[in-house]
Design a protein around this motif. Structure first.
Motif, PDB file in Angstrom:
ATOM      1  N   LEU A  63       0.907  -1.633   0.440  1.00 22.93           N
ATOM      2  CA  LEU A  63      -0.192   0.342  -0.072  1.00 22.93           C
ATOM      3  C   LEU A  63       0.875   1.211  -0.115  1.00 22.93           C
ATOM      4  CD1 LEU A  63      -2.585  -0.784   2.528  1.00 22.93           C
ATOM      5  CD2 LEU A  63      -3.054  -0.352   0.523  1.00 22.93           C
ATOM      6  N   ARG A  64       2.164   1.126   0.679  1.00 21.62           N
ATOM      7  CA  ARG A  64       2.289   2.065   0.696  1.00 21.62           C
ATOM      8  C   ARG A  64       3.967   2.180  -0.485  1.00 21.62           C
ATOM      9  NH1 ARG A  64       3.530   0.306   6.221  1.00 21.62           N
ATOM     10  NH2 ARG A  64       2.180   1.384   7.665  1.00 21.62           N
ATOM     11  N   GLY A  65       3.597   1.457  -0.986  1.00 20.39           N
ATOM     12  CA  GLY A  65       4.591   1.607  -2.267  1.00 20.39           C
ATOM     13  C   GLY A  65       4.047   1.936  -3.570  1.00 20.39           C
ATOM     14  N   VAL A  66       2.643   1.647  -3.553  1.00 21.17           N
ATOM     15  CA  VAL A  66       1.918   2.365  -4.806  1.00 21.17           C
ATOM     16  C   VAL A  66       1.170   3.865  -4.418  1.00 21.17           C
ATOM     17  CG1 VAL A  66      -0.884   1.762  -5.721  1.00 21.17           C
ATOM     18  CG2 VAL A  66       0.724  -0.126  -5.095  1.00 21.17           C
ATOM     19  N   GLU A  67       0.763   4.217  -2.722  1.00 21.52           N
ATOM     20  CA  GLU A  67       0.879   5.841  -2.928  1.00 21.52           C
ATOM     21  C   GLU A  67       2.402   5.884  -3.387  1.00 21.52           C
ATOM     22  OE1 GLU A  67       0.193   8.942  -1.523  1.00 21.52           O
ATOM     23  OE2 GLU A  67      -1.406   7.571  -2.385  1.00 21.52           O
ATOM     24  N   PHE A  68       3.145   5.802  -3.124  1.00 19.58           N
ATOM     25  CA  PHE A  68       4.560   6.759  -2.855  1.00 19.58           C
ATOM     26  C   PHE A  68       4.729   6.576  -4.527  1.00 19.58           C
ATOM     27  CE2 PHE A  68       9.163   7.286  -3.520  1.00 19.58           C
ATOM     28  CZ  PHE A  68       9.384   8.071  -2.467  1.00 19.58           C
ATOM     29  N   ALA A  69       4.909   5.349  -5.487  1.00 18.85           N
ATOM     30  CA  ALA A  69       4.508   6.142  -6.521  1.00 18.85           C
ATOM     31  C   ALA A  69       3.752   6.533  -7.697  1.00 18.85           C
ATOM     32  CB  ALA A  69       4.270   4.833  -7.572  1.00 18.85           C
ATOM     33  N   ARG A  70       2.643   6.722  -6.831  1.00 19.38           N
ATOM     34  CA  ARG A  70       1.473   7.241  -7.517  1.00 19.38           C
ATOM     35  C   ARG A  70       2.021   8.886  -7.466  1.00 19.38           C
ATOM     36  NH1 ARG A  70      -2.165   5.352  -4.825  1.00 19.38           N
ATOM     37  NH2 ARG A  70      -2.651   7.307  -3.581  1.00 19.38           N
ATOM     38  N   SER A  71       2.300   9.225  -6.082  1.00 18.94           N
ATOM     39  CA  SER A  71       2.563  10.644  -5.346  1.00 18.94           C
ATOM     40  C   SER A  71       3.800  11.232  -6.318  1.00 18.94           C
ATOM     41  CB  SER A  71       2.585  10.939  -3.900  1.00 18.94           C
ATOM     42  OG  SER A  71       3.209   9.231  -3.194  1.00 18.94           O
ATOM     43  N   GLU A  72       4.762  10.232  -6.741  1.00 20.75           N
ATOM     44  CA  GLU A  72       5.742  10.773  -7.140  1.00 20.75           C
ATOM     45  C   GLU A  72       6.057  10.860  -8.381  1.00 20.75           C
ATOM     46  OE1 GLU A  72       7.920  12.267  -5.010  1.00 20.75           O
ATOM     47  OE2 GLU A  72       7.177  12.569  -3.464  1.00 20.75           O
ATOM     48  N   GLY A  73       5.050  10.261  -9.177  1.00 22.91           N
ATOM     49  CA  GLY A  73       5.410  10.127 -10.556  1.00 22.91           C
ATOM     50  C   GLY A  73       6.318   8.763 -11.083  1.00 22.91           C
ATOM     51  N   LEU A  74       6.654   8.028 -10.058  1.00 23.32           N
ATOM     52  CA  LEU A  74       7.506   7.111 -10.580  1.00 23.32           C
ATOM     53  C   LEU A  74       6.801   6.305 -11.236  1.00 23.32           C
ATOM     54  CD1 LEU A  74       9.392   6.638  -7.365  1.00 23.32           C
ATOM     55  CD2 LEU A  74       9.763   7.882  -9.457  1.00 23.32           C
ATOM     56  N   SER A  75       7.174   5.170 -12.229  1.00 25.13           N
ATOM     57  CA  SER A  75       7.157   4.251 -13.184  1.00 25.13           C
ATOM     58  C   SER A  75       6.757   3.082 -11.949  1.00 25.13           C
ATOM     59  CB  SER A  75       7.811   4.090 -14.141  1.00 25.13           C
ATOM     60  OG  SER A  75       9.296   3.831 -13.585  1.00 25.13           O
ATOM     61  N   LEU A  76       6.164   2.012 -12.152  1.00 27.88           N
ATOM     62  CA  LEU A  76       5.627   1.087 -10.584  1.00 27.88           C
ATOM     63  C   LEU A  76       6.591  -0.780 -10.891  1.00 27.88           C
ATOM     64  CD1 LEU A  76       5.774   0.841  -7.868  1.00 27.88           C
ATOM     65  CD2 LEU A  76       2.675   0.341  -8.192  1.00 27.88           C
ATOM     66  N   ALA A  77       6.898  -0.427 -10.943  1.00 26.63           N
ATOM     67  CA  ALA A  77       7.383  -2.207 -11.835  1.00 26.63           C
ATOM     68  C   ALA A  77       7.513  -2.911 -10.460  1.00 26.63           C
ATOM     69  CB  ALA A  77       9.108  -2.426 -11.743  1.00 26.63           C
ATOM     70  N   ILE A  78       6.579  -3.998 -10.329  1.00 26.48           N
ATOM     71  CA  ILE A  78       5.617  -5.093  -9.561  1.00 26.48           C
ATOM     72  C   ILE A  78       7.143  -6.313  -9.981  1.00 26.48           C
ATOM     73  CG2 ILE A  78       3.996  -6.798  -8.197  1.00 26.48           C
ATOM     74  CD1 ILE A  78       3.208  -3.383  -8.687  1.00 26.48           C
TER      75      ILE A  78
END
Length: 474
Positions: A63-78
């Motif tokens: 949850l924290r990782g998804v929120e961080f990527a969204r708020s910082e505009g980062l691409s997100l790899a799972i």
């Protein structure tokens, strides 16, 4: 200054520090001693430099990782098992959520259910489930992660008896792009469950999977029989004739490959073209010899090592052939039969194999997989009897471009209507993704994407962009 350093500097030490403090797991940054190990993945063809890696220890970290990527505009790899052929489990300058520490498995033998966290490898699930004589269709290499494998479909040694892995997915927990933690089942968010059954990683971070299990093993009749490479056409033609009458309990594949230096193969054949027929009979063990016989005399036999074997041993039999760090490119094509035209195309591609570790796998499908209604899941192709998986590899970068071109040519040789398997499209490709689904299925997937991920946060996958919808709320 590297791209990753620039991204890291832009984030700021304080911002990353806040994230690190909020985690139960570990945040790894480029300056950390463990960074190179943390950023590496199974496929050596992808050497990327993420801004940070979050080694998640639970749902709260996700949850924290998804929120961080969204708020910082980062691409997100799972990253689950990290076997993504196109390299989707890492990212240049983005955030990686590494789920590998989330590898718990719970088996309910009375209900025949398996609940497995998303960081599990197939060997984790197989060992736990086999303690109760249960299994679900799993990967042919036990170090494969369950997550991407399931979400893209899941073809393994139980596919004809039990269906695809995604056919046995009865529930999942998922973190969506807006930070919601949802449980999906036939009764809760059923549209999302439908999409997870073959639609890839487009819809969120699945943190756990619930599977319907089947009675299997602990001993199955399985193994390999080898034929000389010059007999490949005869083997393929005979395989097609025998497969037409194969019972559901029998799943087999033909590998057009190069003979490895195995002790049960004659020394004079090592390093030369060879054909292996391999598979699993998951019915009564005492019936296995008779059931597999039609496939073990298709041409003069070099070696026959079929016999009773623990299911977990068969599931890990191919592991040594797929070590971490090699450069890998896999391509696929579904096709209907092993008629003369198809056999000629396969033999031609086989004769042009660029090295000893690149090979063609022809897997027999049908059975339970083919009886699932086309609209019951998002998986795109059920009306073909076979799939060709082109395994193109090099030990390092030398010659890799050549094996990629060979793989593309080998899959294209089966014709323009040979639909692709979304887990083996080779690279990120809108064209190949669309070729993996019928138009109506693709449109439905895009609509579900629009409801659960309207901004396409989850785009490091075989991506299906969200369709525009007036109601995008789950």
């Amino acid at each position: 200054m590297t791209t990753t350093q620039a991204r890291h500097d832009a984030l700021g030490e304080a911002t990353l520090g806040e994230l690190a403090q909020a985690l139960r797991g570990v945040l790894i940054r480029p300056e950390d001693p463990s960074y190179d190990e943390a950023r590496s993945i199974w496929n050596g063809a992808h050497d990327k430099l993420p801004a940070a890696v979050v080694q998640c220890h639970g749902v709260a970290d996700v949850l924290r990782g998804v929120e961080f990527a969204r708020s910082e505009g980062l691409s997100l790899a799972i990253r689950g098992g990290g076997h993504s052929i196109p390299g989707f489990s890492t990212s240049d300058g983005g955030l990686v959520l590494d789920l590998s520490a989330m590898n718990g498995v719970r088996v309910d033998p009375d209900r025949r259910r398996i609940v497995a966290q998303a960081g599990c490898l197939w060997r984790d699930v197989d060992v736990e489930a086999q303690a109760f004589g249960l299994a679900v269709t799993g990967g042919l290499v036990s170090t494969t992660g369950i997550a991407g494998f399931t979400l893209g479909g899941g073809i393994g040694w139980l596919v004809r008896r039990c269906g695809l892995t995604c056919d046995n997915l009865v529930g999942a927990d998922i973190v969506t792009a807006d930070g919601q933690y949802l449980h999906t089942s036939e009764d809760e968010h059923p549209d999302l469950l439908w999409a997870l059954r073959g639609g890839g990683g487009n819809f969120g971070v699945v943190t756990s999977f619930e599977f319907r299990a089947h009675e299997v093993g602990p001993t199955v009749f399985s193994g390999l029989v080898f034929y000389r490479g010059e007999d490949a056409a005869q083997v393929l033609q005979g395989f097609g004739e025998a497969a037409a009458n194969a019972p559901d309990e029998l799943s087999l594949a033909v590998n057009l490959t190069t003979a490895p230096p195995l002790p049960f193969l004659p020394e004079e054949i090592h390093g030369k073209p060879i054909v292996a027929v391999l598979g699993v009979w998951s019915g009564r063990t005492e019936d296995g010899d008779a059931a597999t016989k039609p496939f073990r005399g298709l041409a003069p036999v070099v070696a026959d090592v079929f016999g009773p074997m623990p299911y977990v041993a068969m599931q890990s039999l191919l592991d040594p052939l797929y070590p971490r760090g090699m450069w890998n490119y896999f391509r696929s094509a579904f096709f209907s039969d092993l008629g003369a035209t198809t056999v000629d195309a396969l033999i031609s591609s086989y004769s042009e194999a660029p090295n000893a570790v690149s090979e063609l796998h022809i897997h027999h499908l049908g059975g339970a997989m083919g009886r699932v209604p086309a609209d019951a899941t998002a998986f795109g192709t059920r009306d073909r009897e076979y799939i060709l998986n082109v395994v193109a590899r090099t030990p390092d970068s030398a010659g890799f471009d050549g094996v990629v071109e060979w793989a593309r040519s080998a899959s294209a040789a089966l014709g323009p209507d040979a639909a692709s398997y979304v887990n083996f499209t080779g690279e990120a490709s809108d064209e190949r993704v669309r070729a993996s689904y019928p138009p109506a299925t693709y449109a439905r997937l895009a609509a579900v994407k629009g409801r659960y991920d309207p901004t396409n946060l989850f785009r490091l996958n075989q991506n299906i962009p969200p369709s525009v919808s007036p109601d995008r709320q789950p």
